[in-house]
Design an enzyme around this catalytic site. Structure first.
Site, PDB file in Angstrom:
ATOM      1  N   THR A  52      40.685  63.427  53.371  1.00 11.30           N
ATOM      2  CA  THR A  52      41.418  64.120  52.274  1.00 11.30           C
ATOM      3  C   THR A  52      39.790  64.978  51.152  1.00 11.30           C
ATOM      4  OG1 THR A  52      39.892  62.750  50.189  1.00 11.30           O
ATOM      5  CG2 THR A  52      42.947  62.766  51.396  1.00 11.30           C
TER       6      THR A  52
ATOM      7  N   GLU B 288      47.721  64.225  51.678  1.00  8.77           N
ATOM      8  CA  GLU B 288      48.337  63.294  51.590  1.00  8.77           C
ATOM      9  C   GLU B 288      49.981  63.069  51.390  1.00  8.77           C
ATOM     10  OE1 GLU B 288      46.358  64.107  48.798  1.00  8.77           O
ATOM     11  OE2 GLU B 288      44.958  61.826  48.566  1.00  8.77           O
TER      12      GLU B 288
ATOM     13  N   TRP C 176      45.497  67.271  24.665  1.00  4.97           N
ATOM     14  CA  TRP C 176      45.256  67.974  26.526  1.00  4.97           C
ATOM     15  C   TRP C 176      45.415  68.641  26.107  1.00  4.97           C
ATOM     16  CZ3 TRP C 176      47.494  64.118  30.004  1.00  4.97           C
ATOM     17  CH2 TRP C 176      47.257  62.831  30.416  1.00  4.97           C
TER      18      TRP C 176
ATOM     19  N   LYS D 273      40.168  66.426  26.980  1.00  2.00           N
ATOM     20  CA  LYS D 273      40.318  65.742  25.860  1.00  2.00           C
ATOM     21  C   LYS D 273      40.305  66.110  24.526  1.00  2.00           C
ATOM     22  CE  LYS D 273      41.285  62.259  29.563  1.00  2.00           C
ATOM     23  NZ  LYS D 273      40.549  63.128  30.573  1.00  2.00           N
TER      24      LYS D 273
HETATM   25  P1  AMP Z   1      44.543  68.857  48.752  1.00  2.00           P
HETATM   26  O1  AMP Z   1      44.082  67.780  49.769  1.00  2.00           O
HETATM   27  O2  AMP Z   1      42.873  69.126  49.156  1.00  2.00           O
HETATM   28  O3  AMP Z   1      45.402  69.914  49.764  1.00  2.00           O
HETATM   29  O4  AMP Z   1      44.471  69.185  47.849  1.00  2.00           O
HETATM   30  C1  AMP Z   1      45.849  68.515  47.154  1.00  2.00           C
HETATM   31  C2  AMP Z   1      45.385  68.610  45.299  1.00  2.00           C
HETATM   32  O5  AMP Z   1      45.550  69.966  45.287  1.00  2.00           O
HETATM   33  C3  AMP Z   1      46.656  68.821  44.548  1.00  2.00           C
HETATM   34  O6  AMP Z   1      46.589  66.872  44.349  1.00  2.00           O
HETATM   35  C4  AMP Z   1      46.674  69.443  43.224  1.00  2.00           C
HETATM   36  O7  AMP Z   1      46.009  68.851  42.577  1.00  2.00           O
HETATM   37  C5  AMP Z   1      45.816  70.866  44.247  1.00  2.00           C
HETATM   38  N1  AMP Z   1      47.121  71.614  44.367  1.00  2.00           N
HETATM   39  C6  AMP Z   1      47.667  71.486  45.997  1.00  2.00           C
HETATM   40  N2  AMP Z   1      47.885  73.131  45.565  1.00  2.00           N
HETATM   41  C7  AMP Z   1      48.367  73.066  44.116  1.00  2.00           C
HETATM   42  C8  AMP Z   1      49.780  74.253  43.102  1.00  2.00           C
HETATM   43  N3  AMP Z   1      50.136  75.047  43.971  1.00  2.00           N
HETATM   44  N4  AMP Z   1      49.089  73.999  41.767  1.00  2.00           N
HETATM   45  C9  AMP Z   1      48.315  73.517  41.188  1.00  2.00           C
HETATM   46  N5  AMP Z   1      47.313  72.882  42.086  1.00  2.00           N
HETATM   47  C10 AMP Z   1      47.325  72.586  43.409  1.00  2.00           C
END
Ligand code: AMP
Length: 541
Positions: free
Chosen positions: A182, A325, A441, A436
């Site tokens: 990640t 994930e 929120w 917050k």
């Molecule tokens: P990553 O593992 O780097 O792809 O990050 C995943 C995270 O990116 C998710 O848990 C979200 O917080 C954010 N994310 C991915 N796609 C979107 C989306 N379309 N809109 C908002 N947040 C997103």
């Protein structure tokens, strides 16, 4: 029914038997290089044989430090189809994080693009398990580099030339195929291991019409890096479907991407919102008539951006949601038939959601205090949780694993969302990014969406800063568009009526650029650090 394993070797076989003349195009400094799927499959098999010759363990980790190229795609299959595990290293992680993930994954060999060798070289002495470095020449100059004294650099092409194509046979669909870490901004990155089966099923999902519908007739431009969550499955799907793939290589500037979209007649181009913000002006005046879909995710797609594409290119952005994930694609914001006759505004609102779960993925929201499941009523906010055959069940060899899963085995995403009665997920925020204010929120994502709808705003991020009375209040960090002018008062006036009064930012700061993470998302952590001591004008109220 026959019990046949869902393994990736079958995709290579399809490429050589069913789409051998289709192309994989790579943009390089010297111009565009083309190989056919048939040639690519042959090279992939010879590369797998080279991994044997190098003595990489039967289940050894094969790392890449590379741009999106046809050679990188060889590794995407040569490693897993010979039983090894592909580990795509994120070239933009902090150096100590690269060291951590290479050692944690126990990578045995790293394939590195020549143009990235300078970035990797100083770290090589910190790697404890790497036995070989293989250089993929990409036209970058050859120079002496610190950190490589006494290290033998192998040449990708020379390795291939010395081998015969390997036979592939993976019998166990639950065998590890690849892994990604990640890109989280706090703590060490966490590793996710994908199996052949999970990758196979995720590939099929990329081909669903109700997802992005990858097909043979597509020409796919994955702008999303191959080191970011499996290039969203497009590299695998392009091979499986027999699509033309267009790999942008190192030159990721908007003009180059827009040029490829036009010259290669790209039908499907996928990247994070910041990419599409930059590319839009470059598409002006170009022939984009081949484009049929622009998948986008990784962070929230501002409604204004999607609408700007609809106005200029004739195609709104197709938003998807997912995580490293979740392989990563879990939901896609296609408009369902029973809502399709909504007004332009209603449809734009639907497309600004994170979409509906794909067949195979289950999503739910849960109360953050009690863990109880919340209704899909479009207003109840809770933590988004995910389950399915391409959702990870744990982090690789990581003591932090248990806290990310519920007792019944669902992944806790760390995103806060509502789900509408029609099944559309709307991400309100990351748990750690919600503002917050006095026990209520405020969604930074929704506020940013409204701010970015102002024509003078290029980019905006909202963070919570400490407030003596309300605990936190929103601060808008705004980048003004080139040649535009904007004052804080004008922005607040614009927002008044678009968001609840108590959501209006207490202050607006104008910045040159919103800092970005290693995968091009807004880095709220950097902004929070920068404005930690910012005194809000309302602090004395
Ligand atoms: P990553 O593992 O780097 O792809 O990050 C995943 C995270 O990116 C998710 O848990 C979200 O917080 C954010 N994310 C991915 N796609 C979107 C989306 N379309 N809109 C908002 N947040 C997103």
């Amino acid at each position: 029914m026959q019990d046949r394993p869902l393994t990736l070797d079958g995709f290579v076989e399809r490429a050589e038997r069913l789409s051998p003349r289709k192309e994989i195009v790579t943009a390089t400094v010297g111009g565009v290089e083309r190989v056919t799927h048939g040639e690519w499959a042959d090279r992939t098999r010879r590369l797998a044989a080279a991994l044997d010759t190098l003595g990489v363990s039967a289940d050894g980790r094969v790392a890449t430090f590379a741009w999106n190229t046809a050679r990188h795609l060889e590794l995407y299959f040569a490693a897993p189809c010979s039983g090894r595990v592909l580990h795509t290293l994120n070239i933009r992680l902090f150096p100590e994080q690269v060291t951590y993930i290479v050692n944690h994954a126990q990578d045995e060999v790293i394939f590195v693009d020549r143009s990235l060798l300078g970035l990797l070289a100083p770290l090589v002495p910190t790697f404890t398990t790497v036995r070989h470095l293989v250089v993929m020449e990409d036209g970058a100059p050859v120079t002496d580099l610190d950190g490589l004294d006494g290290v033998e650099l192998l040449d990708h092409e020379a390795l291939l030339a010395a081998e015969q194509p390997a036979e592939f046979r993976i019998d166990d669909e639950l065998r590890a195929a690849s892994m990604c870490y990640t890109s989280g901004t706090t703590g060490n990155p966490k590793g996710v291991v994908y199996t052949h089966r999970s990758t196979y099923l995720h590939t099929m999902a990329a081909m669903f019409t109700d997802s992005v519908g990858v097909s043979e007739s597509d020409t796919i431009l994955p702008v999303v890096p191959m080191f970011h969550a499996n290039a969203w499955g497009l590299a695998h799907a392009g091979v499986a479907a027999g699509s033309t793939l267009v790999m942008p290589g190192p030159n990721m500037v908007p003009a180059a991407l827009a040029g490829l979209i036009e010259s290669e007649r790209v039908t499907l181009a996928a990247g994070v919102p910041t990419i599409w913000m930059g590319v839009l002006p470059e598409l002006a005046g170009r022939d984009t008539s081949a484009l049929r879909v622009i998948p986008c995710g990784g962070s929230a797609v501002p409604k204004a951006l999607s609408e700007a594409y609809r106005a200029q290119v004739g195609l709104p952005i197709l938003q998807a949601w997912g995580m490293t994930e979740t392989s990563p694609v879990a939901s896609v914001a296609n408009v369902v038939s029973w809502l399709a006759d909504g007004s332009d505004e209603e449809l734009a609102d639907l497309r600004a959601t994170q979409g509906r779960p794909l067949v195979g993925v289950q999503l739910r929201i849960a109360d953050q205090a009690t863990g109880e499941e919340l209704p899909w009523d479009g207003t109840s906010r809770g933590e988004l949780q995910a389950a399915g055959p391409w959702i990870t069940a744990s982090y690789h060899d990581d003591p932090r694993s248990p806290e990310s899963f519920t007792d019944d085995g669902w992944l806790r995403t760390g995103d806060v969302a509502v789900i509408t009665p029609d099944g559309y997920v709307r991400i309100v925020d990351r748990t750690k990014d919600v503002v917050k204010s006095g026990g209520e929120w405020i969604s930074s994502v929704e506020l940013e969406n409204e701010i970015m709808a102002h024509p003078a705003v290029a980019e905006a991020a909202v963070i919570g800063v400490p407030h003596p009375k309300w605990s936190e209040r929103p601060l808008a960090c705004v980048v003004v568009a080139p040649d535009a002018e904007l004052t804080a008062d004008e922005l607040i006036e614009f927002l008044d009526g678009r968001v609840a009064k108590w959501w209006l930012p207490d202050d607006v700061v104008f910045i040159d650029e919103v800092p970005k993470t290693s995968v091009g998302k807004f880095s709220k952590k950097d902004l929070r650090d920068r404005f930690a001591d910012h005194v809000l004008p309302t602090a004395g109220d």
